[in-house]
Write a protein that holds these residues in place. Sequence first.
Motif, PDB file in Angstrom:
ATOM      1  N   ARG A 125       0.830  -1.214   0.000  1.00  0.00           N
ATOM      2  CA  ARG A 125       0.000   0.000   0.000  1.00  0.00           C
ATOM      3  C   ARG A 125       0.864   1.263   0.000  1.00  0.00           C
ATOM      4  N   ASP A 126       2.085   1.173   0.532  1.00  0.00           N
ATOM      5  CA  ASP A 126       2.936   2.371   0.559  1.00  0.00           C
ATOM      6  C   ASP A 126       3.387   2.790  -0.832  1.00  0.00           C
ATOM      7  N   ARG A 127       3.157   1.935  -1.833  1.00  0.00           N
ATOM      8  CA  ARG A 127       3.537   2.254  -3.208  1.00  0.00           C
ATOM      9  C   ARG A 127       2.330   2.647  -4.060  1.00  0.00           C
ATOM     10  N   HIS A 128       1.172   2.766  -3.412  1.00  0.00           N
ATOM     11  CA  HIS A 128      -0.084   2.988  -4.136  1.00  0.00           C
ATOM     12  C   HIS A 128      -0.564   4.422  -3.974  1.00  0.00           C
ATOM     13  N   GLN A 129      -1.373   4.866  -4.947  1.00  0.00           N
ATOM     14  CA  GLN A 129      -1.946   6.216  -4.903  1.00  0.00           C
ATOM     15  C   GLN A 129      -2.863   6.401  -3.692  1.00  0.00           C
ATOM     16  N   ASP A 130      -3.562   5.320  -3.296  1.00  0.00           N
ATOM     17  CA  ASP A 130      -4.518   5.403  -2.190  1.00  0.00           C
ATOM     18  C   ASP A 130      -4.260   4.247  -1.224  1.00  0.00           C
ATOM     19  N   TYR A 138     -10.112   1.622  -5.339  1.00  0.00           N
ATOM     20  CA  TYR A 138      -9.529   2.785  -6.011  1.00  0.00           C
ATOM     21  C   TYR A 138     -10.003   2.872  -7.457  1.00  0.00           C
ATOM     22  N   GLY A 139      -9.982   1.744  -8.174  1.00  0.00           N
ATOM     23  CA  GLY A 139     -10.431   1.737  -9.559  1.00  0.00           C
ATOM     24  C   GLY A 139     -11.880   2.142  -9.695  1.00  0.00           C
ATOM     25  N   ALA A 140     -12.713   1.655  -8.779  1.00  0.00           N
ATOM     26  CA  ALA A 140     -14.134   2.017  -8.811  1.00  0.00           C
ATOM     27  C   ALA A 140     -14.312   3.512  -8.604  1.00  0.00           C
ATOM     28  N   TYR A 189       0.825   1.702 -10.327  1.00  0.00           N
ATOM     29  CA  TYR A 189       1.266   2.072  -8.988  1.00  0.00           C
ATOM     30  C   TYR A 189       2.275   3.221  -9.081  1.00  0.00           C
ATOM     31  N   VAL A 190       2.359   4.018  -8.021  1.00  0.00           N
ATOM     32  CA  VAL A 190       3.344   5.088  -7.961  1.00  0.00           C
ATOM     33  C   VAL A 190       4.757   4.503  -8.051  1.00  0.00           C
ATOM     34  N   GLY A 218       3.465  -3.326 -11.831  1.00  0.00           N
ATOM     35  CA  GLY A 218       2.903  -2.070 -11.361  1.00  0.00           C
ATOM     36  C   GLY A 218       1.438  -1.866 -11.671  1.00  0.00           C
ATOM     37  N   TYR A 219       0.812  -2.843 -12.349  1.00  0.00           N
ATOM     38  CA  TYR A 219      -0.606  -2.689 -12.672  1.00  0.00           C
ATOM     39  C   TYR A 219      -1.465  -2.923 -11.421  1.00  0.00           C
ATOM     40  N   GLN A 220      -2.640  -2.278 -11.402  1.00  0.00           N
ATOM     41  CA  GLN A 220      -3.591  -2.519 -10.327  1.00  0.00           C
ATOM     42  C   GLN A 220      -4.023  -3.985 -10.363  1.00  0.00           C
ATOM     43  N   LEU A 221      -4.161  -4.613  -9.192  1.00  0.00           N
ATOM     44  CA  LEU A 221      -4.512  -6.026  -9.103  1.00  0.00           C
ATOM     45  C   LEU A 221      -5.988  -6.176  -8.745  1.00  0.00           C
ATOM     46  N   PHE A 222      -6.728  -6.813  -9.652  1.00  0.00           N
ATOM     47  CA  PHE A 222      -8.175  -6.944  -9.473  1.00  0.00           C
ATOM     48  C   PHE A 222      -8.640  -8.376  -9.245  1.00  0.00           C
ATOM     49  N   GLY A 223      -7.807  -9.376  -9.546  1.00  0.00           N
ATOM     50  CA  GLY A 223      -8.269 -10.747  -9.397  1.00  0.00           C
ATOM     51  C   GLY A 223      -7.213 -11.742  -9.816  1.00  0.00           C
ATOM     52  N   SER A 224      -7.654 -12.983 -10.002  1.00  0.00           N
ATOM     53  CA  SER A 224      -6.730 -14.057 -10.342  1.00  0.00           C
ATOM     54  C   SER A 224      -7.385 -15.031 -11.303  1.00  0.00           C
TER      55      SER A 224
END
Length: 307
Positions: A125-130, A138-140, A189-190, A218-224
């Motif tokens: 989380r320390d590397r994320h915008q939110d 965040y994406g929503a 990600y930042v 660095g992409y947002q992770l939404f699932g697997s």
Amino acid sequence: MADVTGTTTDTGTRYDFGGDEFVYVEISPEMSLPAHFASLAITRRLREEALPGVEEICPSNASYMVRVDPDRIDPRDLVRELQRIEAEVGSAASEDPDFVVDTRIVDVPIMFADPWTHEVLMRFRDRHQDPSGTDLDYGARINGYDSAESFIAALAGAPYLVTMMGFVPGLPWCFQLVPRERQVEVPKYVRPRTETPERAFGFGGAFAVIYPVKGAGGYQLFGSAPAPIFDGAQEQPDFADEDSVVFFRHGDLIRFRRIDQAEYDDVRGQVEARRWRYRTRPVRFSPSRWLADPDGTNAALVGELDR
């Protein structure tokens, strides 16, 4: 040595040289489906013409690159051929009803908000915008959805087109087939993570991806995804039959279908038993038909999977 100065045509297409062996062509500086359709039409015509000296053709999101043998064709002569092909098929690719792509649509199960990517994303989380929420939250929020659930419904609500293969072997860049005003977009990600799980379903910019192997990202992770898209040992039937270590191809259509834990576990069991197969159907994709009726065309394409 070929001239390294770029050339931009009246259509906005830019031609650049990479030494004597490569010609890089940018249809548009930004991604759009009409730009990609033009790139697709040009590269398919170039492959059909089989010009002497053309060794490799690499289509991309809104551009393409060609590798040449300079002893057989001067790169400057190739540019003239490419401009001819663009004039013949490029600008009309989105409007010509006779331009169709013979491809396949693939059913790809995805478990959204899965525990494995959740555990990883929360450690970074320390590397994320939110840092206060999850990647789905965040994406929503930045895309105007009132909840993660409604955001997931949008992500799984229309098929995607594989517009490029790359970054790591087997990774598909997937652009959702929805009108521009409905495109989902999220930043990376930042600072990149040092870990991304194998088969993670990620999103960056306007592109969905599945990470074929564990690594940084660095992409947002939404699932697997429970099923592999890369099989170096070619143990799974899909890879052995196709004689390829990667599953997806440029031009594939993908339906990312939401599944629960029970179906995820079932697919993983089939993979471990080496009997998993992706469900696919051959389809003919018409860019002009899609642009005229996106939702109707999407419904017909997905209907091929479910018939």
